[in-house]
Design an enzyme around this catalytic site. Structure first.
Site, PDB file in Angstrom:
ATOM      1  N   LYS A 169      68.206  47.729  21.577  1.00  0.00           N
ATOM      2  CA  LYS A 169      68.621  49.086  21.926  1.00  0.00           C
ATOM      3  C   LYS A 169      68.446  50.015  20.732  1.00  0.00           C
ATOM      4  O   LYS A 169      67.943  51.135  20.865  1.00  0.00           O
ATOM      5  CB  LYS A 169      70.090  49.091  22.391  1.00  0.00           C
ATOM      6  CG  LYS A 169      70.439  50.379  23.113  1.00  0.00           C
ATOM      7  CD  LYS A 169      71.882  50.453  23.478  1.00  0.00           C
ATOM      8  CE  LYS A 169      72.651  51.143  22.373  1.00  0.00           C
ATOM      9  NZ  LYS A 169      74.065  51.300  22.629  1.00  0.00           N
ATOM     10  N   ASP A 187      71.878  51.704  27.650  1.00  0.00           N
ATOM     11  CA  ASP A 187      73.291  51.516  27.286  1.00  0.00           C
ATOM     12  C   ASP A 187      74.067  51.348  28.588  1.00  0.00           C
ATOM     13  O   ASP A 187      73.479  51.232  29.670  1.00  0.00           O
ATOM     14  CB  ASP A 187      73.800  52.705  26.459  1.00  0.00           C
ATOM     15  CG  ASP A 187      73.889  53.982  27.287  1.00  0.00           C
ATOM     16  OD1 ASP A 187      73.406  53.988  28.451  1.00  0.00           O
ATOM     17  OD2 ASP A 187      74.444  54.973  26.797  1.00  0.00           O
TER      18      ASP A 187
END
Ligand code: SF4
Length: 259
Positions: A169, A187
């Site tokens: 991420k 997310d």
């Protein structure tokens, strides 16, 4: 006299309970830790697939409403962005910003971060969850950026992911926001929106990421990550989605939507 048999009243077409339950579960579940990627989508048969025209329409509406979406993590340069993303794991952007405003005034480069040292860094970020581990990682990643990448944040996924505290991420956010690459950071908000809308159902963030990358047209990919985060954060809320004001409520496939 012929016996009259009454036909049962036609039932309203509905998503089969079992399947609707499965969609609901995926849409409200927290992302599981990345596991093996499955090429099989988790879209139940009862949910109509999105057409390319519909997906284009969704992102055209997001673009019209917010042509230049911005991330909410404050930063000054690629290095401070990297640090902010590492600090943001399991923390809110607002909470990270509160701590980094003062921190980045004194340490906005890897060298300055090393000069600050782990102990003083901890003082700046002690309001953020897991700050001890994060302080250790930020110092270690600063040292690595200096020793292996000449003080510049590296530009490839593998290199960014090799930095302490940085995962997929982090790499996606940095590649997208600092270097303009068409990556999709997933997310908790993007995970929920991808599943609820049916745009990219998946059991793990990686499945949702790859699903979104597959269906979103290239012309929208630079900003798609922010549109989806902002949509999840302010409209498609986890507990009580605001379907009545949602820009895409006519297209959304979530059986539980409230419009
Ligand atoms: S209609 Fe409701 S569930 Fe669907 S995307 Fe909009 S807010 Fe989320």
């Amino acid at each position: 006299m012929a016996k009259i048999t009454r036909k049962p009243a036609p039932r309203k077409a509905a998503v089969p309970k079992k399947k609707a339950k499965a969609v609901l579960k995926a849409a409200t579940a927290k992302p599981k830790a990345p596991a093996k990627t499955s090429s099989k989508a988790t879209r139940p048969n009862s949910i109509k697939s999105w057409t390319p025209a519909e997906i284009h329409e969704v992102f055209s509406r997001f673009r019209k409403a917010n042509p230049e979406p911005k991330g909410e993590l404050e930063h000054i340069n690629p290095f401070t962005l990297l640090v902010a993303v590492v600090l943001s794991a399991q923390a809110t952007d607002a909470g990270v910003n509160k701590a980094t405003r003062a921190l980045f005034e004194v340490a906005d480069t890897p060298q300055k971060m090393l000069d600050l040292g782990e102990e003083r860094l901890r003082e700046y970020i002690k309001t953020i969850g897991l700050y001890r581990t994060k302080a250790k990682n930020v110092i270690a990643l600063s040292a690595k950026v200096l020793s292996e990448f000449g003080g510049e944040v590296p530009r490839t996924r593998a290199e960014i992911e090799s930095l302490p505290g940085a995962g997929r991420k982090t790499a996606n956010v940095v590649l997208n926001m600092a270097f303009g690459e068409h990556t999709m950071a997933v997310d908790t908000h993007v995970f929920r929106v991808g599943n609820r809308t049916g745009l990219a159902p998946g059991k793990t963030p990686l499945e949702v990421e790859l699903g979104l990358e597959k269906v979103i047209p290239a012309e929208f990919m630079l900003h798609a990550h922010h549109w989806l985060i902002l949509h999840g954060r302010y409209t498609c809320l986890a507990r009580k989605p605001r379907c009545e004001v949602c820009l895409i409520n006519d297209l959304c496939r979530w059986p539980e939507k409230t419009v």
